[in-house]
Design a protein around this motif. Structure first.
Motif, PDB file in Angstrom:
ATOM      1  N   ASN A  73       0.831  -1.220   0.000  1.00  0.00           N
ATOM      2  CA  ASN A  73       0.000   0.000   0.000  1.00  0.00           C
ATOM      3  C   ASN A  73       0.854   1.255   0.000  1.00  0.00           C
ATOM      4  N   ALA A  76       2.380   1.705  -3.470  1.00  0.00           N
ATOM      5  CA  ALA A  76       1.372   2.229  -4.396  1.00  0.00           C
ATOM      6  C   ALA A  76       1.055   3.693  -4.091  1.00  0.00           C
ATOM      7  N   MET A  77       1.089   4.047  -2.825  1.00  0.00           N
ATOM      8  CA  MET A  77       0.770   5.420  -2.440  1.00  0.00           C
ATOM      9  C   MET A  77       1.784   6.408  -3.019  1.00  0.00           C
ATOM     10  N   GLN A  79       3.417   6.097  -5.630  1.00  0.00           N
ATOM     11  CA  GLN A  79       3.302   6.117  -7.087  1.00  0.00           C
ATOM     12  C   GLN A  79       1.954   6.669  -7.551  1.00  0.00           C
ATOM     13  N   ASP A  80       1.124   7.053  -6.609  1.00  0.00           N
ATOM     14  CA  ASP A  80      -0.222   7.530  -6.926  1.00  0.00           C
ATOM     15  C   ASP A  80      -0.183   9.036  -7.185  1.00  0.00           C
ATOM     16  N   GLN A  81      -0.479   9.431  -8.425  1.00  0.00           N
ATOM     17  CA  GLN A  81      -0.432  10.852  -8.780  1.00  0.00           C
ATOM     18  C   GLN A  81      -1.517  11.656  -8.059  1.00  0.00           C
ATOM     19  N   PHE A  82      -2.634  10.997  -7.679  1.00  0.00           N
ATOM     20  CA  PHE A  82      -3.712  11.709  -7.002  1.00  0.00           C
ATOM     21  C   PHE A  82      -3.312  12.073  -5.573  1.00  0.00           C
ATOM     22  N   VAL A  83      -2.453  11.267  -4.962  1.00  0.00           N
ATOM     23  CA  VAL A  83      -1.941  11.601  -3.630  1.00  0.00           C
ATOM     24  C   VAL A  83      -1.109  12.868  -3.695  1.00  0.00           C
ATOM     25  N   TYR A 270      -9.297  12.864   0.105  1.00  0.00           N
ATOM     26  CA  TYR A 270      -8.956  11.713  -0.742  1.00  0.00           C
ATOM     27  C   TYR A 270      -8.965  10.431   0.079  1.00  0.00           C
ATOM     28  N   LEU A 274     -11.661   7.263  -0.326  1.00  0.00           N
ATOM     29  CA  LEU A 274     -11.186   5.902  -0.551  1.00  0.00           C
ATOM     30  C   LEU A 274     -11.810   4.921   0.434  1.00  0.00           C
ATOM     31  N   TYR A 285      -5.607   0.789   1.909  1.00  0.00           N
ATOM     32  CA  TYR A 285      -4.906   1.876   1.223  1.00  0.00           C
ATOM     33  C   TYR A 285      -5.174   3.211   1.896  1.00  0.00           C
TER      34      TYR A 285
END
Length: 315
Positions: A73, A76-77, A79-83, A270, A274, A285
Motif C-alpha cells: 500500500n 502504491a501510495m 506512485q499515486d499521482q492523485f496523492v 482523498y 477511498l 490503502y
C-alpha cells in the motif's frame, strides 16, 4: 508520698494510620478522576491509531477477508499521482490560510483592544459569529455566495461594473481552490480575534504609555511590544491552524467534494473517499495514506517547535 509522673511522650500510631488512610483515599480519587478521560483516549484515539497501522498492511475493503500484503500500500501510495495532487492542494492552503488568519486576526484584535472604538463589543460579537455556525452552514452559505445564477459575488461584481455572467466560482478548475480560501478564513478569523484580544488585554498598559511618550507609532507598538509579548499564543494559534489546514477536509467535502475534476481534492478528503466513498472501499490503502498524513503532521509540529519562539517577553 511523692508521685512520679513520666514525661515521655506516648506514640500515637492512629495518626499515622489516619494519614495513610487519607493518602489512599486521595490516590483512589485521582484514579477515578483520571480513569474516564484516559480510558476514552485509549479507546477512541490510541486503539484506532494502532488499528490503522495494522490496516495499512492489508488489502481489505471492510467486507471480505483481509489479505496481508506488507508495504505494498505504501509503495502504491508513493506512485499515486492523485496523492501528490492532493498534497499540493494542502501545501497551497498551508501557505495561505494560517498566515492570513493570524495576520487578519492580529490587526483586528489590535484595533479592538487599543483603539477603544464605541462599537468594539458589537464588533467582537460580529467577528465571532461564524464560529457559532457549524462547518456545514458555513459551506452552504458560501455555496450561495459563489452560485452562478443568484450568487452574491456575481451581483457585487455587476454592481461595480464587472460582468461575470453566470460564472460559477466553485465549478471552474481555475478558481475553485482559490474560492475555498475566503470561506476557510472567514470561518476561522473570529475565534482568533477573541483569543488575541484577551492576550493583548493582559499586557501592562505601562508598556504602551512609555512607548507613546517616546513617540512610537501604532505599527511600532504592534511589532515591538504586542507581538513579542504574545508570541507564545501566536505560535500555538499557528500550530492549530496548520494542523487543521493539513488534516481538515470537512469544508472541502461540502463545498466541492474535491471537484471539479479533483481541483480541490486534499489528502484528508482523498483518504475519506477511498474508505467511505462510493464504489470500492479500500480501507487498507486509506489507512496507509493516514499514516502518511500522521508523519506530515508530526513533521510540521517539529518544524514549528524548532523555529518559533516558545516564550514571550517576561514582565
Amino acid at each position: 508520698m511523692a508521685v512520679y509522673t513520666s514525661t515521655k511522650k506516648v506514640k500515637r500510631p492512629e495518626k499515622r494510620f489516619s494519614l495513610e488512610k487519607s493518602n489512599v483515599q486521595r490516590n483512589i480519587f485521582l484514579l477515578l478522576a483520571i480513569a474516564p478521560p484516559f480510558g476514552g483516549y485509549l479507546l477512541f484515539t490510541l486503539y484506532p491509531n494502532i488499528l490503522s497501522v495494522y490496516y495499512s498492511l492489508l488489502n481489505w475493503d471492510g467486507m471480505t477477508e483481509p489479505v496481508f500484503i506488507g508495504f505494498q500500500n505504501f509503495i502504491a501510495m508513493f506512485q499515486d499521482q492523485f496523492v501528490w495532487r492532493a498534497l499540493s492542494h494542502n501545501l497551497f492552503l498551508f501557505i495561505i490560510v494560517p498566515a492570513s488568519v493570524v495576520i487578519i486576526s492580529l490587526v483586528l484584535a489590535y484595533l479592538l483592544s487599543y483603539k477603544n472604538y464605541f462599537e468594539s463589543k458589537f464588533l467582537k460579537l460580529l467577528f465571532f459569529f461564524p464560529n457559532i455556525l457549524s462547518t456545514v452552514v458555513i459551506a452552504i452559505l458560501w455555496q450561495f455566495i459563489y452560485d452562478g445564477n443568484y450568487g452574491l459575488l456575481n451581483e457585487v461584481l455587476a454592481f461595480i461594473g464587472i460582468d461575470a455572467g453566470n460564472f460559477y466560482w466553485l465549478g471552474d478548475e481555475r478558481t475553485a481552490l482559490w474560492a475555498v480560501v475566503p470561506a476557510w478564513i472567514w470561518g476561522s478569523v473570529g475565534l482568533y480575534v477573541i483569543i488575541f484580544v484577551n492576550a493583548m488585554d493582559a499586557i501592562p498598559k505601562s508598556f504602551y504609555e512609555a512607548a507613546i511618550m517616546d513617540g512610537a507609532s501604532d505599527w511600532t507598538l504592534l511589532f515591538k511590544i504586542t507581538l513579542p509579548t504574545i508570541m507564545p499564543i501566536v505560535r500555538v494559534s499557528l500550530l492549530f491552524l496548520t494542523l487543521f489546514t493539513i488534516k481538515g477536509f470537512d469544508m472541502m467535502l461540502i463545498l466541492t467534494n474535491g471537484g471539479p475534476a479533483g481541483a480541490t481534492d486534499v489528502i484528508g478528503l482523498y483518504m475519506f473517499n477511498l474508505a467511505f466513498g462510493e464504489g470500492t472501499h479500500s480501507y487498507g490503502y486509506a489507512s496507509a495514506i493516514g499514516m502518511l498524513l500522521f508523519v506530515i503532521l508530526i513533521t510540521a509540529k517539529a518544524i514549528m517547535d524548532r523555529y518559533m519562539k516558545k516564550r514571550g517577553i517576561d514582565y
